[in-house]
Design a protein around this motif. Structure first.
Motif, PDB file in Angstrom:
ATOM      1  N   PHE A   1       0.861  -1.173   0.000  1.00 16.30           N
ATOM      2  CA  PHE A   1       0.000   0.000   0.000  1.00 16.30           C
ATOM      3  C   PHE A   1       0.904   1.231   0.000  1.00 16.30           C
ATOM      4  O   PHE A   1       1.664   1.447   0.942  1.00 16.30           O
ATOM      5  N   VAL A   2       0.825   2.006  -1.067  1.00 13.95           N
ATOM      6  CA  VAL A   2       1.747   3.120  -1.265  1.00 13.95           C
ATOM      7  C   VAL A   2       1.291   4.338  -0.458  1.00 13.95           C
ATOM      8  O   VAL A   2       0.122   4.729  -0.498  1.00 13.95           O
ATOM      9  N   LEU A   3       2.236   4.940   0.264  1.00 10.84           N
ATOM     10  CA  LEU A   3       1.967   6.149   1.037  1.00 10.84           C
ATOM     11  C   LEU A   3       2.735   7.326   0.442  1.00 10.84           C
ATOM     12  O   LEU A   3       3.881   7.179   0.019  1.00 10.84           O
ATOM     13  N   TYR A   4       2.110   8.502   0.439  1.00  8.05           N
ATOM     14  CA  TYR A   4       2.789   9.732   0.035  1.00  8.05           C
ATOM     15  C   TYR A   4       2.057  10.910   0.667  1.00  8.05           C
ATOM     16  O   TYR A   4       0.887  10.797   1.057  1.00  8.05           O
ATOM     17  N   PRO A   5       2.705  12.060   0.787  1.00  2.57           N
ATOM     18  CA  PRO A   5       2.095  13.193   1.494  1.00  2.57           C
ATOM     19  C   PRO A   5       0.779  13.640   0.872  1.00  2.57           C
ATOM     20  O   PRO A   5       0.638  13.714  -0.348  1.00  2.57           O
ATOM     21  N   ASN A   6      -0.196  13.911   1.737  1.00  3.73           N
ATOM     22  CA  ASN A   6      -1.506  14.439   1.355  1.00  3.73           C
ATOM     23  C   ASN A   6      -2.327  13.470   0.514  1.00  3.73           C
ATOM     24  O   ASN A   6      -3.153  13.884  -0.299  1.00  3.73           O
TER      25      ASN A   6
ATOM     26  N   HIS B   1       2.149  -4.312   3.506  1.00  2.57           N
ATOM     27  CA  HIS B   1       3.263  -3.391   3.668  1.00  2.57           C
ATOM     28  C   HIS B   1       2.769  -1.969   3.385  1.00  2.57           C
ATOM     29  O   HIS B   1       2.122  -1.731   2.350  1.00  2.57           O
ATOM     30  N   PHE B   2       3.074  -1.036   4.269  1.00  4.16           N
ATOM     31  CA  PHE B   2       2.838   0.376   4.015  1.00  4.16           C
ATOM     32  C   PHE B   2       4.179   0.967   3.584  1.00  4.16           C
ATOM     33  O   PHE B   2       5.088   1.117   4.401  1.00  4.16           O
ATOM     34  N   VAL B   3       4.316   1.278   2.297  1.00  3.09           N
ATOM     35  CA  VAL B   3       5.607   1.659   1.741  1.00  3.09           C
ATOM     36  C   VAL B   3       5.621   3.143   1.375  1.00  3.09           C
ATOM     37  O   VAL B   3       4.677   3.657   0.782  1.00  3.09           O
TER      38      VAL B   3
ATOM     39  N   ARG C   1      -1.927  10.912  10.496  1.00  2.00           N
ATOM     40  CA  ARG C   1      -0.602  10.477  10.080  1.00  2.00           C
ATOM     41  C   ARG C   1      -0.590   8.957  10.025  1.00  2.00           C
ATOM     42  O   ARG C   1      -1.081   8.285  10.939  1.00  2.00           O
ATOM     43  N   ILE C   2      -0.024   8.397   8.959  1.00  2.00           N
ATOM     44  CA  ILE C   2       0.069   6.943   8.804  1.00  2.00           C
ATOM     45  C   ILE C   2       1.541   6.558   8.802  1.00  2.00           C
ATOM     46  O   ILE C   2       2.354   7.167   8.091  1.00  2.00           O
ATOM     47  N   VAL C   3       1.891   5.557   9.583  1.00  2.00           N
ATOM     48  CA  VAL C   3       3.288   5.183   9.766  1.00  2.00           C
ATOM     49  C   VAL C   3       3.673   4.087   8.769  1.00  2.00           C
ATOM     50  O   VAL C   3       3.071   3.002   8.769  1.00  2.00           O
ATOM     51  N   PRO C   4       4.663   4.332   7.916  1.00  2.00           N
ATOM     52  CA  PRO C   4       5.117   3.298   6.979  1.00  2.00           C
ATOM     53  C   PRO C   4       5.763   2.122   7.712  1.00  2.00           C
ATOM     54  O   PRO C   4       6.273   2.263   8.830  1.00  2.00           O
ATOM     55  N   THR C   5       5.734   0.966   7.070  1.00  2.00           N
ATOM     56  CA  THR C   5       6.429  -0.201   7.606  1.00  2.00           C
ATOM     57  C   THR C   5       7.703  -0.502   6.838  1.00  2.00           C
ATOM     58  O   THR C   5       8.531  -1.293   7.302  1.00  2.00           O
ATOM     59  N   THR C   6       7.853   0.110   5.664  1.00  2.00           N
ATOM     60  CA  THR C   6       9.041  -0.110   4.843  1.00  2.00           C
ATOM     61  C   THR C   6       9.202   1.070   3.891  1.00  2.00           C
ATOM     62  O   THR C   6       8.353   1.966   3.860  1.00  2.00           O
ATOM     63  N   THR C   7      10.264   1.071   3.124  1.00  2.00           N
ATOM     64  CA  THR C   7      10.544   2.187   2.223  1.00  2.00           C
ATOM     65  C   THR C   7      10.668   1.719   0.776  1.00  2.00           C
ATOM     66  O   THR C   7      10.836   0.530   0.504  1.00  2.00           O
ATOM     67  N   PHE C   8      10.612   2.688  -0.136  1.00  4.05           N
ATOM     68  CA  PHE C   8      10.772   2.382  -1.561  1.00  4.05           C
ATOM     69  C   PHE C   8      12.138   1.750  -1.834  1.00  4.05           C
ATOM     70  O   PHE C   8      12.275   0.911  -2.720  1.00  4.05           O
TER      71      PHE C   8
ATOM     72  N   GLU D   1       7.475  15.456  -8.391  1.00  2.00           N
ATOM     73  CA  GLU D   1       8.630  14.993  -7.625  1.00  2.00           C
ATOM     74  C   GLU D   1       9.153  13.656  -8.139  1.00  2.00           C
ATOM     75  O   GLU D   1      10.356  13.429  -8.210  1.00  2.00           O
ATOM     76  N   GLY D   2       8.262  12.738  -8.505  1.00  2.00           N
ATOM     77  CA  GLY D   2       8.644  11.558  -9.266  1.00  2.00           C
ATOM     78  C   GLY D   2       9.071  10.324  -8.503  1.00  2.00           C
ATOM     79  O   GLY D   2       9.284   9.269  -9.113  1.00  2.00           O
ATOM     80  N   THR D   3       9.172  10.377  -7.168  1.00  2.00           N
ATOM     81  CA  THR D   3       9.662   9.213  -6.423  1.00  2.00           C
ATOM     82  C   THR D   3       8.708   8.032  -6.509  1.00  2.00           C
ATOM     83  O   THR D   3       9.128   6.881  -6.690  1.00  2.00           O
ATOM     84  N   VAL D   4       7.405   8.298  -6.381  1.00  2.00           N
ATOM     85  CA  VAL D   4       6.420   7.213  -6.454  1.00  2.00           C
ATOM     86  C   VAL D   4       6.444   6.565  -7.834  1.00  2.00           C
ATOM     87  O   VAL D   4       6.447   5.337  -7.960  1.00  2.00           O
ATOM     88  N   ALA D   5       6.476   7.389  -8.882  1.00  2.00           N
ATOM     89  CA  ALA D   5       6.509   6.852 -10.250  1.00  2.00           C
ATOM     90  C   ALA D   5       7.751   6.001 -10.479  1.00  2.00           C
ATOM     91  O   ALA D   5       7.685   4.948 -11.127  1.00  2.00           O
ATOM     92  N   ALA D   6       8.886   6.448  -9.959  1.00  2.00           N
ATOM     93  CA  ALA D   6      10.124   5.680 -10.128  1.00  2.00           C
ATOM     94  C   ALA D   6      10.015   4.312  -9.472  1.00  2.00           C
ATOM     95  O   ALA D   6      10.456   3.295 -10.034  1.00  2.00           O
TER      96      ALA D   6
END
Length: 218
Positions: free
Chosen positions: A5-10, A32-34, A48-55, A77-82
């Motif tokens: 489950f992808v997380l990003y601001p707002n 996984h909250f990534v 606020r949602i706390v991630p469990t892992t990172t990209f 910003e492009g991080t999610v797309a990458a």
């Protein structure tokens, strides 16, 4: 089965929580909250949602769920797309809710595919190369997209039926008592009055930032 489950601001909280509540009870599911970092991610003004892992850490998933939210800054910003470009090719299912489809499109996932999104952002999705549908849930190959916000539950139930069968999906529907009887019949742009449509267009323009479309193409 790993579901990311992808997380990003707002992002919009219901876009995430609706599919999570439908899919996370599935057999042998690891959720996984990534996100870009392990810092809590804002979803609205107070949540606020706390991630469990990172990209950087999670490089594969069986199922990817991308919620919607305020898309312009995230697109630019492009991080999610990458990350999506990296993990989508090996995923079994890639899904989105609401404006999350614009993030799929920016990653090239929707090139030549039918997809849906929030009704107010259909032009943006089309400009990113998708064939825009007005349907509430759209499946094209291994990609499933849901329209605005509450359609994430429909999208997730559709996927649950594919993964685990109709009886299981119907059981989840009953467990969450998803049997809507809204007090108003204005839940789609086709049904709402012009006054209501104008109201929401104004709210969307303010929330998403009407002048940010240049950032999308940067």
């Amino acid at each position: 089965m790993d579901i990311a489950f992808v997380l990003y601001p707002n992002m919009t909280a219901l876009d995430l929580v609706g599919p999570y509540d439908v899919l996370s009870p599935g057999p042998d599911v690891t959720s996984h909250f990534v996100a870009a970092t392990l810092d809590p991610v804002p979803a609205g003004s107070a949540m606020r949602i706390v991630p469990t892992t990172t990209f950087d850490t999670l490089d594969r998933a069986d199922v990817i769920v991308v919620p919607g939210g305020e898309p312009y800054e995230v697109l630019a910003e492009g991080t999610v797309a990458a990350w999506l470009r990296k993990v989508h090719p090996t995923a079994t299912w890639t899904t989105s809710v609401c404006t999350g489809s614009t993030l799929l499109a920016s990653a090239g996932v929707l090139e030549g595919k039918r997809a849906t999104t929030h009704w107010a952002l259909r032009d943006l999705l089309a400009s990113l190369g998708a064939e825009v549908s007005t349907d509430r849930v759209v499946r094209d190959g291994s990609v499933i997209t849901g329209a605005g916000v509450s359609a994430g539950i429909d999208m997730a139930l559709t996927l649950a039926g594919i993964l685990w069968g109709d009886v299981f999906a119907q059981g989840v529907q009953l467990a969450i008592e998803y049997d809507p009887e809204p007090p108003y019949d204005s839940g789609s742009v086709e049904k709402a009055s012009p006054e209501v449509v104008d109201l929401v267009r104004g709210l969307v323009a303010n929330e998403f930032g009407a002048g940010r479309s240049e950032g999308v193409k940067a």
